[in-house]
Scaffold this active site. Structure first.
Site, PDB file in Angstrom:
ATOM      1  N   TYR A  55       0.004  51.738  23.017  1.00  0.00           N
ATOM      2  CA  TYR A  55       0.950  51.234  23.696  1.00  0.00           C
ATOM      3  C   TYR A  55       1.221  51.751  24.895  1.00  0.00           C
ATOM      4  O   TYR A  55       2.196  50.654  26.347  1.00  0.00           O
ATOM      5  CB  TYR A  55       2.237  51.068  22.888  1.00  0.00           C
ATOM      6  CG  TYR A  55       2.195  50.678  21.878  1.00  0.00           C
ATOM      7  CD1 TYR A  55       1.643  50.001  21.351  1.00  0.00           C
ATOM      8  CD2 TYR A  55       3.034  50.823  20.273  1.00  0.00           C
ATOM      9  CE1 TYR A  55       0.871  49.371  19.980  1.00  0.00           C
ATOM     10  CE2 TYR A  55       2.778  50.897  19.426  1.00  0.00           C
ATOM     11  CZ  TYR A  55       1.911  49.425  18.845  1.00  0.00           C
ATOM     12  OH  TYR A  55       1.604  48.923  17.588  1.00  0.00           O
ATOM     13  N   SER A 232      11.649  44.030  19.387  1.00  0.00           N
ATOM     14  CA  SER A 232      12.933  43.557  21.098  1.00  0.00           C
ATOM     15  C   SER A 232      13.287  44.430  22.086  1.00  0.00           C
ATOM     16  O   SER A 232      13.580  45.206  22.134  1.00  0.00           O
ATOM     17  CB  SER A 232      14.198  42.556  20.122  1.00  0.00           C
ATOM     18  OG  SER A 232      14.744  41.885  21.147  1.00  0.00           O
ATOM     19  N   ARG A 237      19.682  41.161  19.815  1.00  0.00           N
ATOM     20  CA  ARG A 237      18.845  40.819  18.947  1.00  0.00           C
ATOM     21  C   ARG A 237      18.615  42.102  17.779  1.00  0.00           C
ATOM     22  O   ARG A 237      18.055  42.707  17.042  1.00  0.00           O
ATOM     23  CB  ARG A 237      17.532  40.477  19.533  1.00  0.00           C
ATOM     24  CG  ARG A 237      16.030  40.496  17.950  1.00  0.00           C
ATOM     25  CD  ARG A 237      16.819  39.487  17.164  1.00  0.00           C
ATOM     26  NE  ARG A 237      17.168  38.558  17.080  1.00  0.00           N
ATOM     27  CZ  ARG A 237      17.815  37.155  16.405  1.00  0.00           C
ATOM     28  NH1 ARG A 237      17.761  38.261  15.317  1.00  0.00           N
ATOM     29  NH2 ARG A 237      18.117  36.412  15.846  1.00  0.00           N
ATOM     30  N   ASN A 241      19.252  42.527  14.469  1.00  0.00           N
ATOM     31  CA  ASN A 241      18.289  42.909  13.158  1.00  0.00           C
ATOM     32  C   ASN A 241      18.722  43.456  12.473  1.00  0.00           C
ATOM     33  O   ASN A 241      18.330  43.978  11.329  1.00  0.00           O
ATOM     34  CB  ASN A 241      16.556  43.190  13.642  1.00  0.00           C
ATOM     35  CG  ASN A 241      16.045  42.504  14.427  1.00  0.00           C
ATOM     36  OD1 ASN A 241      16.300  40.937  13.856  1.00  0.00           O
ATOM     37  ND2 ASN A 241      15.171  42.107  15.542  1.00  0.00           N
TER      38      ASN A 241
END
Length: 264
Positions: A55, A232, A237, A241
């Protein structure tokens, strides 16, 4: 809100390892966006962070944890070994620990099966590095049940976790049961990419509980004891979540969400 956790095998030092069922994913979030997102997630209450060498954001994740003020022993951190790093396990984990600013990760996964026939050798190094205390628990990602059984047989150590693409339309009770029969925790990624959040079955349940469909999906995972890691970059959000503790799905609602798999 307290998020339930699942027990994993004890760490090499005999300490308990518990994996929160709801975590924060960081795939495709890089640079300062990753730093801000992780800080926001920790502020919202997340105590489980998922990253990977692939990542390219381990440094930002580590910096966010260090700056957050949340004690290290309260944050469950996962990272992953890229398949093309087979043979470089020790160096890769050392680099991850340095970037994350930690002495050990809570969970280290083989991100994808390496080229044919190399999984067993990689897994042997995972077992050795766990024994050295550099990873408290070890597992795999994107493996099938047969491959997991092969690793268990060859090394005598079963992966604690298999992280796979998962969501209501991919629900497979037999697959989950097969993992549990082996003692492997199922962890799902991309919960929303595999789901039509506008499906009437989800929106109806969401309306009944005064939440959105995304939270229904996350609650469904948690009640099935399948770990889930939504991601996100939106502060709103991220917080929303995490807010899944104020309601529970009924058995009929769980069955209705399960049934989405039969329609796809």
């Amino acid at each position: 809100m307290s998020i339930p956790a699942l027990p994993l095998p004890e760490a090499a030092d005999g300490s308990a390892v518990e994996m929160p069922l709801l975590g924060f994913g960081t795939w495709q979030i890089r640079g300062e966006s990753a730093y801000r997102a992780v800080r926001t997630a920790l502020d919202a209450g997340y105590r489980h962070l998922d990253t990977a060498t692939m990542y390219g954001n381990e440094d930002e994740v580590g910096r966010a944890v260090a700056d957050s003020g949340v004690p290290r022993d309260q944050v469950f951190i996962t990272t992953k070994l890229p398949p093309d790093h087979a043979g470089r396990e020790d160096a890769t984990l050392t680099e991850s620990l340095r970037a994350l600013r930690v002495d050990a990760v809570d969970l280290w996964l083989i991100h994808w099966p390496p080229s044919r026939g190399r999984s067993a050798a990689v897994w042997d190094r995972f077992v050795a590095l766990r024994e050295k205390g550099l990873a408290r628990a070890i597992g795999v990602s994107n493996y099938d049940v047969a491959d997991i059984s092969e690793l268990s047989s060859s090394a005598g150590v079963t992966p604690a976790v298999n992280q796979i693409r998962f969501g209501p339309t991919l629900w497979d009770a037999g697959l989950v049961r097969a993992h549990r029969d082996l003692g492997v925790v199922v962890e799902g990624y991309s919960p929303f990419k595999t789901t039509d959040l506008g499906d009437p079955a989800l929106t109806g349940i969401a309306e009944a509980h005064g939440v959105d469909a995304a939270r229904v999906v996350l609650r469904w995972h948690v009640q099935h004891e399948v770990v889930v890691i939504p991601k996100s970059s939106s502060a709103e959000r991220i917080a929303t979540n995490f807010d899944i503790g104020g309601f529970a799905l009924t058995p009929d609602e769980m069955a209705a969400v399960d049934a989405l798999a039969q329609r796809h």
